[in-house]
Design an enzyme around this catalytic site. Sequence first.
Site, PDB file in Angstrom:
ATOM      1  N   LYS A 173       0.849  -1.201   0.000  1.00 37.33           N
ATOM      2  CA  LYS A 173       0.000   0.000   0.000  1.00 37.33           C
ATOM      3  C   LYS A 173       0.884   1.251   0.000  1.00 37.33           C
ATOM      4  O   LYS A 173       2.104   1.161   0.250  1.00 37.33           O
ATOM      5  CB  LYS A 173      -0.911  -0.027   1.218  1.00 37.33           C
ATOM      6  N   MET A 180      13.351  24.327   3.697  1.00 42.62           N
ATOM      7  CA  MET A 180      12.651  23.654   2.600  1.00 42.62           C
ATOM      8  C   MET A 180      13.605  22.853   1.715  1.00 42.62           C
ATOM      9  O   MET A 180      13.291  21.741   1.294  1.00 42.62           O
ATOM     10  CB  MET A 180      11.890  24.681   1.759  1.00 42.62           C
ATOM     11  N   ARG A 187     -10.983   0.103  14.779  1.00 43.33           N
ATOM     12  CA  ARG A 187     -11.041   0.903  13.547  1.00 43.33           C
ATOM     13  C   ARG A 187     -12.017   0.235  12.584  1.00 43.33           C
ATOM     14  O   ARG A 187     -13.135   0.687  12.424  1.00 43.33           O
ATOM     15  CB  ARG A 187      -9.646   1.003  12.898  1.00 43.33           C
ATOM     16  N   TYR A 235      17.131  29.428  10.018  1.00 45.52           N
ATOM     17  CA  TYR A 235      15.935  30.154  10.469  1.00 45.52           C
ATOM     18  C   TYR A 235      15.775  30.073  11.981  1.00 45.52           C
ATOM     19  O   TYR A 235      15.961  29.017  12.578  1.00 45.52           O
ATOM     20  CB  TYR A 235      14.691  29.572   9.805  1.00 45.52           C
TER      21      TYR A 235
HETATM   22  C1  LIG Z   1      -0.503  -1.847   6.633  1.00 46.84           C
HETATM   23  C2  LIG Z   1      -1.110  -3.101   7.104  1.00 46.84           C
HETATM   24  C3  LIG Z   1      -0.310  -4.195   7.448  1.00 46.84           C
HETATM   25  C4  LIG Z   1       1.208  -4.126   7.449  1.00 46.84           C
HETATM   26  O1  LIG Z   1       1.640  -3.568   8.647  1.00 46.84           O
HETATM   27  P1  LIG Z   1       3.221  -3.396   8.973  1.00 46.84           P
HETATM   28  O2  LIG Z   1       3.250  -2.900  10.353  1.00 46.84           O
HETATM   29  O3  LIG Z   1       3.744  -2.406   7.984  1.00 46.84           O
HETATM   30  O4  LIG Z   1       3.826  -4.735   8.782  1.00 46.84           O
HETATM   31  C5  LIG Z   1      -0.926  -5.360   7.824  1.00 46.84           C
HETATM   32  N1  LIG Z   1      -2.266  -5.453   7.868  1.00 46.84           N
HETATM   33  C6  LIG Z   1      -3.077  -4.425   7.565  1.00 46.84           C
HETATM   34  C7  LIG Z   1      -4.551  -4.582   7.652  1.00 46.84           C
HETATM   35  C8  LIG Z   1      -2.532  -3.216   7.179  1.00 46.84           C
HETATM   36  O5  LIG Z   1      -3.330  -2.192   6.875  1.00 46.84           O
END
Ligand SMILES: *Cc1c(COP(=O)(O)O)cnc(C)c1O
Length: 364
Positions: free
Chosen positions: A35, A301, A130, A253
């Site tokens: 992802k 930046m 969640r 800065y």
């Molecule tokens: C992102 C995600 C993972 C991977 O988690 P990591 O901590 O990066 O290994 C696993 N399961 C779900 C549902 C996720 O959204």
Amino acid sequence: MPRPIHATIHPAALRHNLASLSRAVPDAKVWAVVKANAYGHGIERVFEALAGADGFALLDLDEAQRVRTLGWRGPVLLLEGVFEPRDLELCSRLNLWHTVHCDEQIDMLAAHKTNVPQRVFLKMNSGMNRLGFTPERYRSAWTRLNALSQVDEISLMTHFSDADGPKGIAGQVAVFAHATQDLPGERSFSNSGAILRHPGVVSDWVRAGIALYGGAADFPLHNAADWGLLPAMTLTTKLIATQSLLTGYSVGYGSSFTAEAPLRIGVAACGYADGYPRHCSTGTPILVNGVRTRVVGRVSMDMVTVDLTPVPDAGMGSEVTLWGQSSLGTVLSIDEVAQAGGTVGYELMCALAQRVPVTAATAC
Ligand SMILES: *Cc1c(COP(=O)(O)O)cnc(C)c1O
């Protein structure tokens, strides 16, 4: 000439990390979680190195399409499932497996016209709060799904909130086990933290993300080296200037850093517009010519200023490694840099800016 900053992706490190994780849970199939454009590494750049995984897991339908375009015929899982009814058409067309975490997604499936039943992963909210059905409502969701002609196999999944910390996963594992006792189907739990810290908790499919990319899920308790993981991304730039500060001179800065003695500093071509966190101010570790030193003053930046005390021979054009591996082989873990900026390696990887050119390394 372009600015000297660039990121390098290390396919050999990805392969190594995938192999280490597979060895940790030899009986499980591994989802390579790609992802967020493979945690900022680029799906196209990591694909070949991760093609030894059993499947790819992601969120965006666009990313699923890209994985198919790359020629992957194996499993692809949408970790948040579909967002609207027409997404199911793409699931049919691309043969995507998808998570079902709410009643609305079951409604969409029930209304979906398809000749090819779909494989779904029914998600339980076992304590993360969640996504997912509560343990009390899980079985009725399963029964409803099981009655749909649109649904083929149902797998069971949950996600841990504390795989990387002292609370652990035992509570959620117990809740899940109790609520799914006699339900058929493959199981999927562990993220990287759980794979590494709780390899005895076995499910059919583990979901490896951060560790594939060389991040320690439980830093600072452990670092990547403790887990035998290699950094899959290096962010490198060069010094474009040096300055000699006299006692009492400040830099950058807000004059947030003041020299207490004469100090030679370097100016590196990397700033928050490249994805280097602005919070990584004075004290953040950084490598110059492979030697560990520290950031001084505020990150701006396009530039960051560094203490050259440990590298007196450094000058214009010297290599600066923001995270990853220097050309001399010294490693600066992204987790350490992230910690100095009050965040986690995940965020730094994902935040690598568009303007940074990225190349794939040929060797590790
Ligand atoms: C992102 C995600 C993972 C991977 O988690 P990591 O901590 O990066 O290994 C696993 N399961 C779900 C549902 C996720 O959204």
